[in-house]
Scaffold this active site. Structure first.
Site: not given
Ligand SMILES: O=P(O)(O)OC[C@H]1O[C@H](O)[C@H](O)[C@@H](O)[C@@H]1O
Length: 430
Positions: A271, A292, A403
């Protein structure tokens, strides 16, 4: 902790880097270090993470979780940086308290875990920096209902770590749940040394002060030369090798206790550095098991891999009983640790002989202090690599699209790309 670059310098391959190459790169390391230090001093987003060994208050974390007397298990509900750092610590260290992580939203796995637990003696540690991550909130709602169904006062067994705003903060306020804040300027994948990563470890009774001390020891080693800092040596060499086409980095600890560390490293490296067509794809491997399985490819496949070998020099050992079986006498009287070390060194030599650059990272022990050193050093290495590559290490815009589209598909937003996901052409073969 030390980083041995011998097999990078000595590797007789067009990918290997010479001492002179590193000396030339060292001028850029000095400039990058200067930028990092300015960012840390100003508390800039991301750079602030490297201040955590001093800014985190372990006593406040310990105090906040002390209300939970003698839990049998801790279930951390979180994903990505809100789970992997804590999991690296609790998976590496022994405890009487079982630590589990609900990160994925695989219904079968969630149900299996909840069915296996005594929820009345379990602490639920809900972690989300943003407080809005769908997987975390969904899993938490499921856990909440499971506790209520089991006649457990869920609010009494729940602990929250989140930012000042977001759905999770609202929920914590509404139910007056005990909570810890997420420090400003610290992205999730750099948050293991904060409340985010340390609360679960504290609940499991681990020495979180020692984690921070180990991290502080590596912080003290940051300097304007890669030759004086194990963290910068690793970051600079990884960058130099990626520039020469080694676009994959196989993280291969020779310790089962560090298997989750490779997952944490994968998020950190992917990331942070996977931007603008650049980056180095992290691969996860485990020594000796993957000798292995994957080693054939590492040694004889595409010449695009750096292999990072990690081990502890001190550990508990188990002796191998003597045997008079033909051909096995060489094992008797030796130990599993000696065998693992021999495998480690043989792999290192075999990779080098095939012209595959590899770096050796050694810790004294996989304990709280050693983990603090390793985690901090990898974070600093990553920040340095990002500076050398001129990428914006601390953002992850490419993750956001998926997302938002997922939320859109569930009717939770008006994100237009959700339609694109629905309507894209498909080839289904039945
Ligand atoms: O801690 P949060 O806000 O729930 O985010 C959880 C995760 O969400 C996303 O996928 C980001 O890309 C991550 O970098 C982050 O760690």
């Amino acid at each position: 902790m030390q980083v041995d670059l011998g097999n990078v310098l000595d590797t007789a391959s067009s990918h290997g880097v010479s001492r002179e190459t590193l000396e030339r790169l060292d001028g850029r390391v000095a400039a990058a270090h200067d930028r990092i230090e300015r960012g840390r001093e100003a508390g800039e987003h991301g750079y602030e993470s490297l201040n955590l060994p001093n800014s985190t208050d372990p006593a406040a974390i310990r105090d906040a979780v002390s209300r939970f007397d003698d839990p049998s298990a801790v279930v951390t509900v979180g994903i990505g940086g809100s789970a992997l750092g804590a999991a690296t610590l609790t998976d590496a260290l022994e405890s009487d308290v079982d630590a589990y992580y609900l990160d994925n939203v695989d219904p079968e796995a969630v149900e299996r875990l909840l069915d296996s637990l005594d929820l009345s003696s379990t602490v639920v540690n809900v972690v989300s920096r943003s407080g809005t991550t769908a997987e975390t909130l969904a899993n938490f709602l499921v856990v909440q209902e499971a506790m209520a169904d089991a006649g457990v006062d869920w609010a009494d067994r729940t602990f929250v770590t989140t930012g000042e705003e977001g759905n999770l903060r609202d929920l914590a306020d509404q139910h007056d749940l005990p909570s810890l804040p997420v420090p400003d300027g610290v992205p999730g994948r750099f948050s293991v040394l904060s409340t985010v990563g340390l609360a679960a470890a504290a609940l499991c009774g681990h020495d979180i002060e020692a984690v921070l001390e180990g991290a502080a020891a590596q912080e003290a080693r940051l300097s304007d030369s890669l030759f004086d800092s194990p963290a910068y040596a690793y970051g600079a060499v990884s960058y130099a090798l990626a520039e020469r086409g080694l676009r994959q980095n196989a993280m291969m600890p020779y310790a089962e206790s560090l298997e989750t560390f490779s997952e944490w490293f994968a998020q950190l490296w992917a990331e942070s550095l996977g931007k603008d067509g650049l980056g180095q794809t992290p691969l996860r491997a485990l020594g000796a098991t993957d000798q292995h399985s994957q080693l054939q490819l590492y040694r004889a496949g595409p010449r695009d891999k750096l292999v990072t070998l990690v081990r502890a020099t001190e550990r508990e050992d188990v002796s191998i009983p003597e045997t008079d079986l033909d051909g096995l006498a060489y094992l008797g009287g030796s130990s599993l640790g000696e065998l693992l070390d021999a495998e480690f060194e043989a792999t290192e030599a075999s990779l080098a002989a095939a012209g595959c650059p590899n770096v050796r990272i050694e810790l004294d022990r996989v304990d709280e202090y050693g983990l603090g050193e390793l985690l901090y050093a990898m974070e600093a290495a990553c920040v340095l690599y990002g500076e050398l590559a001129s990428v914006d290490t601390f953002i992850q815009p490419a993750v956001e699209w998926g997302k938002r589209a997922a939320r859109g598909l569930l009717g939770g937003g008006d994100f237009a790309e959700a339609d694109a996901v629905e309507e894209k052409s498909r080839l289904v073969v039945e």
